[in-house]
Design an enzyme around this catalytic site. Structure first.
Site, PDB file in Angstrom:
ATOM      1  N   ARG A  55       0.770  -1.327   0.172  1.00 21.60           N
ATOM      2  CA  ARG A  55      -0.098  -0.103   0.109  1.00 21.60           C
ATOM      3  C   ARG A  55       0.821   1.316   0.034  1.00 21.60           C
ATOM      4  O   ARG A  55       2.106   1.304   0.640  1.00 21.60           O
ATOM      5  CB  ARG A  55      -0.935   0.139   1.335  1.00 21.60           C
ATOM      6  CG  ARG A  55      -2.144  -1.194   0.954  1.00 21.60           C
ATOM      7  CD  ARG A  55      -2.939  -1.292   2.175  1.00 21.60           C
ATOM      8  NE  ARG A  55      -3.920  -2.407   1.745  1.00 21.60           N
ATOM      9  CZ  ARG A  55      -3.875  -3.559   1.678  1.00 21.60           C
ATOM     10  NH1 ARG A  55      -2.511  -4.087   2.220  1.00 21.60           N
ATOM     11  NH2 ARG A  55      -4.837  -4.379   1.460  1.00 21.60           N
TER      12      ARG A  55
ATOM     13  N   HIS B  56      -0.563  -2.302  -4.546  1.00 22.72           N
ATOM     14  CA  HIS B  56      -0.134  -2.997  -5.683  1.00 22.72           C
ATOM     15  C   HIS B  56       0.146  -2.112  -6.810  1.00 22.72           C
ATOM     16  O   HIS B  56      -0.244  -2.465  -7.938  1.00 22.72           O
ATOM     17  CB  HIS B  56      -0.605  -4.334  -5.924  1.00 22.72           C
ATOM     18  CG  HIS B  56      -0.818  -4.992  -4.789  1.00 22.72           C
ATOM     19  ND1 HIS B  56       0.262  -5.572  -4.195  1.00 22.72           N
ATOM     20  CD2 HIS B  56      -1.695  -5.999  -4.578  1.00 22.72           C
ATOM     21  CE1 HIS B  56       0.198  -6.327  -3.128  1.00 22.72           C
ATOM     22  NE2 HIS B  56      -1.170  -6.685  -3.263  1.00 22.72           N
TER      23      HIS B  56
ATOM     24  N   HIS C 219       3.001 -12.252  -5.603  1.00 22.18           N
ATOM     25  CA  HIS C 219       1.758 -12.252  -4.800  1.00 22.18           C
ATOM     26  C   HIS C 219       1.354 -13.866  -5.280  1.00 22.18           C
ATOM     27  O   HIS C 219      -0.040 -14.058  -5.507  1.00 22.18           O
ATOM     28  CB  HIS C 219       0.962 -11.398  -5.164  1.00 22.18           C
ATOM     29  CG  HIS C 219      -0.326 -10.898  -3.886  1.00 22.18           C
ATOM     30  ND1 HIS C 219      -1.388 -11.934  -3.700  1.00 22.18           N
ATOM     31  CD2 HIS C 219      -0.123 -10.249  -3.132  1.00 22.18           C
ATOM     32  CE1 HIS C 219      -2.064 -11.573  -2.844  1.00 22.18           C
ATOM     33  NE2 HIS C 219      -1.388 -10.443  -2.197  1.00 22.18           N
TER      34      HIS C 219
ATOM     35  N   TYR D 275      -0.344 -17.404  -3.758  1.00 26.17           N
ATOM     36  CA  TYR D 275      -0.685 -18.091  -2.566  1.00 26.17           C
ATOM     37  C   TYR D 275      -0.428 -19.506  -2.648  1.00 26.17           C
ATOM     38  O   TYR D 275      -0.640 -20.315  -3.508  1.00 26.17           O
ATOM     39  CB  TYR D 275      -2.343 -18.105  -2.568  1.00 26.17           C
ATOM     40  CG  TYR D 275      -2.864 -16.725  -2.738  1.00 26.17           C
ATOM     41  CD1 TYR D 275      -3.062 -15.868  -3.758  1.00 26.17           C
ATOM     42  CD2 TYR D 275      -3.784 -16.443  -1.375  1.00 26.17           C
ATOM     43  CE1 TYR D 275      -3.665 -14.792  -3.717  1.00 26.17           C
ATOM     44  CE2 TYR D 275      -4.542 -15.204  -1.582  1.00 26.17           C
ATOM     45  CZ  TYR D 275      -4.499 -14.445  -2.650  1.00 26.17           C
ATOM     46  OH  TYR D 275      -5.412 -13.485  -2.528  1.00 26.17           O
TER      47      TYR D 275
ATOM     48  N   ASP E 230      -2.221 -10.260   7.939  1.00 23.61           N
ATOM     49  CA  ASP E 230      -1.942  -9.416   6.933  1.00 23.61           C
ATOM     50  C   ASP E 230      -0.893  -8.404   7.539  1.00 23.61           C
ATOM     51  O   ASP E 230      -1.208  -7.373   7.884  1.00 23.61           O
ATOM     52  CB  ASP E 230      -3.359  -8.596   6.576  1.00 23.61           C
ATOM     53  CG  ASP E 230      -2.961  -8.255   4.906  1.00 23.61           C
ATOM     54  OD1 ASP E 230      -1.788  -8.370   4.596  1.00 23.61           O
ATOM     55  OD2 ASP E 230      -3.923  -7.903   4.123  1.00 23.61           O
TER      56      ASP E 230
ATOM     57  N   GLN F 112       5.548  -9.539   3.864  1.00 22.39           N
ATOM     58  CA  GLN F 112       4.248  -9.427   4.069  1.00 22.39           C
ATOM     59  C   GLN F 112       3.740 -10.984   4.173  1.00 22.39           C
ATOM     60  O   GLN F 112       3.596 -11.822   3.229  1.00 22.39           O
ATOM     61  CB  GLN F 112       3.474  -8.653   3.038  1.00 22.39           C
ATOM     62  CG  GLN F 112       1.935  -8.380   3.511  1.00 22.39           C
ATOM     63  CD  GLN F 112       1.767  -7.100   4.320  1.00 22.39           C
ATOM     64  OE1 GLN F 112       2.852  -6.478   4.377  1.00 22.39           O
ATOM     65  NE2 GLN F 112       0.746  -6.724   4.620  1.00 22.39           N
TER      66      GLN F 112
ATOM     67  N   GLU G 241       5.063 -12.624   0.883  1.00 27.26           N
ATOM     68  CA  GLU G 241       5.406 -11.569  -0.077  1.00 27.26           C
ATOM     69  C   GLU G 241       6.575 -10.829   0.228  1.00 27.26           C
ATOM     70  O   GLU G 241       6.691  -9.862   1.259  1.00 27.26           O
ATOM     71  CB  GLU G 241       4.430 -10.454  -0.193  1.00 27.26           C
ATOM     72  CG  GLU G 241       3.003 -11.028  -0.441  1.00 27.26           C
ATOM     73  CD  GLU G 241       1.832 -10.127  -0.269  1.00 27.26           C
ATOM     74  OE1 GLU G 241       1.934  -8.869  -0.362  1.00 27.26           O
ATOM     75  OE2 GLU G 241       0.684 -10.776   0.415  1.00 27.26           O
TER      76      GLU G 241
END
Ligand SMILES: *[C@@H]1O[C@H](CO)[C@@H](O)[C@H](O)[C@H]1NC(C)=O
Ligand SMILES: *[C@@H]1O[C@H](CO)[C@@H](O)[C@H](O)[C@H]1NC(C)=O
Ligand SMILES: *[C@@H]1O[C@H](CO)[C@@H](O)[C@H](O)[C@H]1NC(C)=O
Length: 368
Positions: A98, A123, A199, A201, A270, A307, A334
């Site tokens: 962010r 992003h 990014h 998962y 997060d 992250q 991340e």
């Protein structure tokens, strides 16, 4: 005569408009159609990527009983990735995570970005790195070390950022069950913030196999950047993880304390951790293990922070192979520089000057 030429002019204008519209939609379709999927394989270890967002599409490996599974969440088609708002597997940029209020000041100039996350930018905002077809620079499918290099030229003003930027991402597979992700970027003419991230998962039990709350996580991080409820490091504070549910210095299941943390407006992790050790060198970031399948992964990187996100917003989200992803169906790790560094002089700078090279290396070592 006058009437007729009027009509001809109108007709010509309509034809031009139609052909421009045609050209535009064909251009977008062409870009999407040109986005290929590429496999990198060594034995029974297979990694697939696509040029659409320089994206990780799948990672297939055995479990302790020899059963193969794909441990990356994703979509079946490029068309579905185009509409994806969960960021399944792409490289995000020009600045991942962010940026407060979608603005920053650099060299006395104010820059405005798209606010795509409430009043902030997530992003990089807009469509660029994660939603464009990158150029394949090199693809070596076979041998001991199959690899592919994607290239993206981000133009001056794209997403609101200053200056032209060249970015490369190389995915490289080697034995035993190792995936390297190497990013670099060069500012061609102006200083600009750069903070790329992958990014992806992960679910070591196999994507779509349920949640990751039973995975055991160890993080090589004694401190974290304190995030506010907009997930911004607004206070600029870095605090010890000791005594908080963010402490993963000793292996702990992801689910053990997840009810005690909120990633902004929803329960789950997060969080942004400061990785122990010197940022310039490659060093351990995380070890994750899924007891049920026996699969494990160790992540190394040369970045300052990581992250951890536990897919808190996944909710009946359509995935690959007819699977549906719900909350905590995957986790991301991340690696990156400090979040919103461009607005925090107290953090190490993520501003790249012309002639300097941004370099971001990640290595995933899988086992089972
Ligand atoms: C993507 O979104 C557009 C606009 O909402 C929609 O028309 C299209 O069908 C969607 N494509 C897919 C593959 O979901
Ligand atoms: C970035 O990576 C690409 C692909 O590996 C390489 O060709 C290029 O030289 C690198 N850029 C710099 C400035 O080292
Ligand atoms: C998931 O979606 C349902 C239906 O739209 C909604 O009621 C629920 O609150 C959502 N859960 C989360 C965690 O967002």
């Amino acid at each position: 005569m006058a009437r007729r030429s009027h009509r001809q002019l109108l007709l010509a204008t309509l034809c031009l408009a139609a052909s421009m519209l045609g050209a535009q939609s064909t251009g977008a379709d062409d870009a999407r159609a040109a986005a290929g999927v590429y496999e990198l394989r060594v034995g029974d270890f297979s990694v697939r990527v696509t040029s659409w967002g320089a994206r990780l599409v799948s990672v297939v490996l055995p479990d302790s009983k020899g059963n193969l599974a794909d441990v990356v969440l994703g979509k079946d088609t490029i068309a579905e990735y185009v509409n994806d708002t969960s960021y399944f597997g792409p490289i995000t940029g020009r600045v991942g995570q962010r940026i407060s209020r979608g603005r920053f000041v650099l060299d006395g100039e104010i820059y405005h970005l798209e606010r795509n996350d409430g009043r902030n930018t997530l992003h990089g905002g807009g469509t660029a790195f994660s939603s464009s077809a990158w150029t394949v620079k090199e693809y070596v499918a076979g041998g001991d070390s199959p690899h592919i290099t994607f290239f993206y030229r981000s133009f001056d003003g794209e997403q609101g950022f200053p200056g032209n930027l060249d970015a490369y991402v190389t995915y490289r597979v080697s034995s035993p069950y190792t995936l390297g992700v190497h990013m670099n970027a060069t500012a061609l003419d102006r200083a600009t913030p750069v903070n790329l991230l992958l990014h992806a998962y992960w679910n070591l039990g196999g994507h779509g196999s349920g949640d990751v709350l039973g995975h055991t996580l160890r993080l090589f991080a004694s401190r974290y950047a304190v995030l506010d409820d907009e997930l911004l490091p607004s206070s600029g504070r870095v605090a010890p993880v000791a005594g908080t549910p963010l402490d993963f210095r000793t292996p702990t299941t992801i689910g053990a304390r997840i009810r005690q943390v909120t990633g902004g407006k929803v329960v789950g992790y997060d969080a942004n951790y400061v990785i122990d050790g010197e940022p310039e060198g490659m060093r351990p970031v995380a070890q994750v293990q899924d007891g049920a399948s026996g699969r494990a992964v160790e992540l190394w990187a040369n970045q300052a922070t990581v992250q951890l996100y536990t897919g808190n917003w996944l909710n009946n989200t359509k995935g690959k192979d007819g699977k549906v992803y719900n909350q905590y169906a995957g986790f991301t790790l991340e690696t990156m520089g400090y979040v919103d560094a461009v607005n925090h002089p107290e953090f190490p700078s993520q501003t790249l000057l012309p002639g300097q090279e941004y370099k971001h290396d990640m290595v995933f070592k899988f086992s089972f």
